[in-house]
Motif scaffolding. Structure first.
Motif, PDB file in Angstrom:
ATOM      1  N   PRO A 131     -17.553 -18.499 -32.502  1.00  0.00           N
ATOM      2  CA  PRO A 131     -17.580 -16.849 -33.025  1.00  0.00           C
ATOM      3  C   PRO A 131     -16.259 -16.704 -33.467  1.00  0.00           C
ATOM      4  O   PRO A 131     -16.228 -16.108 -34.464  1.00  0.00           O
ATOM      5  CB  PRO A 131     -17.569 -16.196 -31.774  1.00  0.00           C
ATOM      6  CG  PRO A 131     -18.443 -17.340 -30.811  1.00  0.00           C
ATOM      7  CD  PRO A 131     -17.783 -18.700 -31.099  1.00  0.00           C
ATOM      8  N   GLU A 135     -15.513 -15.596 -37.363  1.00  0.00           N
ATOM      9  CA  GLU A 135     -14.788 -14.300 -37.887  1.00  0.00           C
ATOM     10  C   GLU A 135     -13.525 -14.567 -38.884  1.00  0.00           C
ATOM     11  O   GLU A 135     -13.066 -13.867 -39.782  1.00  0.00           O
ATOM     12  CB  GLU A 135     -14.205 -13.779 -36.639  1.00  0.00           C
ATOM     13  CG  GLU A 135     -13.448 -12.274 -36.830  1.00  0.00           C
ATOM     14  CD  GLU A 135     -14.292 -11.526 -37.750  1.00  0.00           C
ATOM     15  OE1 GLU A 135     -13.590 -10.538 -38.190  1.00  0.00           O
ATOM     16  OE2 GLU A 135     -15.645 -11.403 -37.517  1.00  0.00           O
ATOM     17  N   ARG A 202     -19.918  -5.907 -38.085  1.00  0.00           N
ATOM     18  CA  ARG A 202     -20.118  -7.356 -37.552  1.00  0.00           C
ATOM     19  C   ARG A 202     -20.502  -7.272 -36.158  1.00  0.00           C
ATOM     20  O   ARG A 202     -20.746  -6.267 -35.568  1.00  0.00           O
ATOM     21  CB  ARG A 202     -18.845  -7.973 -37.787  1.00  0.00           C
ATOM     22  CG  ARG A 202     -17.681  -7.568 -37.057  1.00  0.00           C
ATOM     23  CD  ARG A 202     -16.350  -8.057 -37.130  1.00  0.00           C
ATOM     24  NE  ARG A 202     -15.188  -7.418 -36.318  1.00  0.00           N
ATOM     25  CZ  ARG A 202     -15.215  -7.915 -34.855  1.00  0.00           C
ATOM     26  NH1 ARG A 202     -15.795  -8.789 -34.269  1.00  0.00           N
ATOM     27  NH2 ARG A 202     -14.172  -7.482 -34.221  1.00  0.00           N
ATOM     28  N   SER A 203     -21.062  -8.201 -35.827  1.00  0.00           N
ATOM     29  CA  SER A 203     -21.621  -8.502 -34.472  1.00  0.00           C
ATOM     30  C   SER A 203     -20.407  -9.303 -33.544  1.00  0.00           C
ATOM     31  O   SER A 203     -19.982  -9.921 -34.201  1.00  0.00           O
ATOM     32  CB  SER A 203     -22.753  -9.454 -34.328  1.00  0.00           C
ATOM     33  OG  SER A 203     -23.744  -8.941 -35.146  1.00  0.00           O
ATOM     34  N   ASP A 204     -20.397  -8.598 -32.354  1.00  0.00           N
ATOM     35  CA  ASP A 204     -19.508  -9.149 -31.265  1.00  0.00           C
ATOM     36  C   ASP A 204     -20.265 -10.438 -30.510  1.00  0.00           C
ATOM     37  O   ASP A 204     -21.395 -10.665 -30.814  1.00  0.00           O
ATOM     38  CB  ASP A 204     -18.989  -7.988 -30.339  1.00  0.00           C
ATOM     39  CG  ASP A 204     -20.282  -7.656 -29.424  1.00  0.00           C
ATOM     40  OD1 ASP A 204     -21.249  -8.051 -29.523  1.00  0.00           O
ATOM     41  OD2 ASP A 204     -19.844  -6.774 -28.724  1.00  0.00           O
ATOM     42  N   PRO A 205     -19.546 -11.245 -29.622  1.00  0.00           N
ATOM     43  CA  PRO A 205     -20.291 -12.352 -29.359  1.00  0.00           C
ATOM     44  C   PRO A 205     -21.311 -11.810 -28.131  1.00  0.00           C
ATOM     45  O   PRO A 205     -22.398 -12.754 -28.106  1.00  0.00           O
ATOM     46  CB  PRO A 205     -19.101 -12.857 -28.209  1.00  0.00           C
ATOM     47  CG  PRO A 205     -17.744 -12.188 -28.522  1.00  0.00           C
ATOM     48  CD  PRO A 205     -17.991 -10.974 -29.310  1.00  0.00           C
ATOM     49  N   ARG A 208     -23.754  -7.187 -30.311  1.00  0.00           N
ATOM     50  CA  ARG A 208     -23.646  -5.849 -30.425  1.00  0.00           C
ATOM     51  C   ARG A 208     -23.019  -5.745 -31.991  1.00  0.00           C
ATOM     52  O   ARG A 208     -22.080  -6.175 -31.979  1.00  0.00           O
ATOM     53  CB  ARG A 208     -22.911  -4.958 -29.497  1.00  0.00           C
ATOM     54  CG  ARG A 208     -23.777  -5.170 -28.124  1.00  0.00           C
ATOM     55  CD  ARG A 208     -22.837  -4.681 -26.895  1.00  0.00           C
ATOM     56  NE  ARG A 208     -21.667  -5.398 -26.820  1.00  0.00           N
ATOM     57  CZ  ARG A 208     -20.983  -5.354 -25.895  1.00  0.00           C
ATOM     58  NH1 ARG A 208     -21.054  -4.493 -24.742  1.00  0.00           N
ATOM     59  NH2 ARG A 208     -19.980  -6.086 -25.557  1.00  0.00           N
ATOM     60  N   GLN A 209     -23.572  -4.520 -32.653  1.00  0.00           N
ATOM     61  CA  GLN A 209     -22.890  -4.430 -33.886  1.00  0.00           C
ATOM     62  C   GLN A 209     -21.524  -3.359 -33.936  1.00  0.00           C
ATOM     63  O   GLN A 209     -21.483  -2.666 -33.108  1.00  0.00           O
ATOM     64  CB  GLN A 209     -23.820  -3.486 -34.768  1.00  0.00           C
ATOM     65  CG  GLN A 209     -25.075  -4.354 -35.483  1.00  0.00           C
ATOM     66  CD  GLN A 209     -24.431  -5.398 -36.478  1.00  0.00           C
ATOM     67  OE1 GLN A 209     -23.727  -5.126 -37.437  1.00  0.00           O
ATOM     68  NE2 GLN A 209     -24.781  -6.599 -36.195  1.00  0.00           N
ATOM     69  N   ILE A 210     -20.633  -3.856 -34.527  1.00  0.00           N
ATOM     70  CA  ILE A 210     -19.269  -3.181 -34.708  1.00  0.00           C
ATOM     71  C   ILE A 210     -18.906  -2.677 -35.999  1.00  0.00           C
ATOM     72  O   ILE A 210     -18.822  -3.751 -36.882  1.00  0.00           O
ATOM     73  CB  ILE A 210     -18.081  -4.101 -33.949  1.00  0.00           C
ATOM     74  CG1 ILE A 210     -18.413  -4.260 -32.530  1.00  0.00           C
ATOM     75  CG2 ILE A 210     -16.850  -3.303 -34.090  1.00  0.00           C
ATOM     76  CD1 ILE A 210     -17.153  -5.515 -32.086  1.00  0.00           C
ATOM     77  N   THR A 212     -16.244  -1.931 -38.242  1.00  0.00           N
ATOM     78  CA  THR A 212     -14.731  -1.893 -38.303  1.00  0.00           C
ATOM     79  C   THR A 212     -14.377  -1.352 -39.725  1.00  0.00           C
ATOM     80  O   THR A 212     -14.800  -1.466 -40.760  1.00  0.00           O
ATOM     81  CB  THR A 212     -14.559  -3.546 -38.657  1.00  0.00           C
ATOM     82  OG1 THR A 212     -14.894  -4.205 -37.309  1.00  0.00           O
ATOM     83  CG2 THR A 212     -12.938  -3.659 -38.790  1.00  0.00           C
ATOM     84  N   GLN A 235     -12.304   0.358 -34.721  1.00  0.00           N
ATOM     85  CA  GLN A 235     -13.701  -0.136 -34.189  1.00  0.00           C
ATOM     86  C   GLN A 235     -14.551   0.774 -33.713  1.00  0.00           C
ATOM     87  O   GLN A 235     -14.041   1.355 -32.699  1.00  0.00           O
ATOM     88  CB  GLN A 235     -13.421  -1.677 -33.475  1.00  0.00           C
ATOM     89  CG  GLN A 235     -12.810  -2.758 -34.085  1.00  0.00           C
ATOM     90  CD  GLN A 235     -12.712  -3.936 -33.360  1.00  0.00           C
ATOM     91  OE1 GLN A 235     -12.890  -4.045 -32.071  1.00  0.00           O
ATOM     92  NE2 GLN A 235     -12.541  -4.956 -33.760  1.00  0.00           N
ATOM     93  N   ASN A 236     -15.771   0.930 -34.490  1.00  0.00           N
ATOM     94  CA  ASN A 236     -16.486   2.113 -33.880  1.00  0.00           C
ATOM     95  C   ASN A 236     -15.935   3.484 -33.695  1.00  0.00           C
ATOM     96  O   ASN A 236     -15.928   4.083 -32.801  1.00  0.00           O
ATOM     97  CB  ASN A 236     -17.104   1.537 -32.495  1.00  0.00           C
ATOM     98  CG  ASN A 236     -18.392   0.718 -32.705  1.00  0.00           C
ATOM     99  OD1 ASN A 236     -18.605   0.553 -33.976  1.00  0.00           O
ATOM    100  ND2 ASN A 236     -18.405  -0.017 -31.494  1.00  0.00           N
TER     101      ASN A 236
END
Length: 263
Positions: A131, A135, A202-205, A208-210, A212, A235-236
């Protein structure tokens, strides 16, 4: 580049046979047919992209950048307070970057080199987990300079989106850039044609969509290129860090050995 919805309003139709400027209507020059909508859109995108690149420094200046070395002060926003650090970032285009950071006296490094990444900390040297590697790679592709060059030369797709207000309340032009190897990035352009921010998801581990957002300000000229010396990352909608550049050198020497993973 967008059609003005108010253009021509308030004008009455000209009845058949009425004179225009002393010329009978049937002899008046005909208006050229409007270009197709797609052609108008393409022209609008090209014009906005050209103006943004010129405000940044011009296409030749951007294409002439081979290396960047930047020193900065950063402040990370944590639940328990703030965590300051100093960093030095090295970039060698097109696909090498290294960030050295000092946090509470501890030295860390994060390095990306042509599809591989590793991290050095007081615990030792480790390959970046998948991951983190993904990134790092995405961050290299989202670099504004190569994005603008690739969009101008047709390797990435650019679209003009509806204007919207930025975080400071100013009305912004919105230029969306995307391509096979890059998710959609929206650039927010102020009335000086400077990039006041960019946003991407982008997706976190956990999957979930974040959302940025990066907000840029305090542009200064460095070797003919305008560089934002202040930046904020959210972020969010929540502030994550702020960064203040203290020195920037373009096209200075960068040893290739700093990107090689220690054995």
């Amino acid at each position: 580049g967008q059609v003005n919805p108010g253009a021509g309003r308030g004008q009455r139709p000209v009845p058949s046979g009425e004179r225009r400027g002393g010329v009978p209507a049937h002899q008046a020059p005909r208006r050229a047919a409007a270009p197709p909508a797609g052609e108008r859109a393409d022209k609008g995108v090209a014009d906005l992209l050209r103006r943004v690149i010129e405000a940044k420094g011009c296409l030749a200046a951007l294409k002439g950048i081979r290396t960047v070395v930047a020193d900065s002060r950063t402040v990370l926003q944590l639940q328990q307070g703030t965590l300051p650090s100093t960093t030095r970032t090295y970039i060698v285009y097109p696909e090498k970057s290294r960030v050295n950071a000092e946090v509470n006296g501890a030295q860390t490094s994060q390095v990306y080199n042509a599809g591989k990444a590793w991290v050095k900390s007081p615990a030792g040297v480790q390959d970046a987990p998948p991951p983190m590697l993904a990134e790092f790679a995405a961050g290299v592709r989202r670099d504004v300079i190569p994005m603008l060059i690739d969009a101008a030369e047709g390797r990435l797709t650019a679209r003009v989106m509806p204007d919207q207000k930025g975080r400071d309340g100013r009305q912004m032009h919105v230029l969306e850039i995307s391509g096979p190897a890059i998710d959609r990035v929206r650039l927010f352009i102020d009335d000086q044609m400077l990039i006041a921010g960019q946003a991407y998801s982008r997706s976190d581990p956990a999957g979930r969509q974040i959302l940025t957002e990066e907000v840029f300000s305090d542009y200064r000229e460095v070797s003919g290129v305008r560089v934002p010396f202040e930046a904020q990352l959210l972020q969010n909608g929540q502030p994550i860090l702020t960064r203040t550049l203290t020195n920037v050198v373009l096209n200075g020497p960068v040893a290739d050995t700093i990107f090689v993973r220690p054995i």
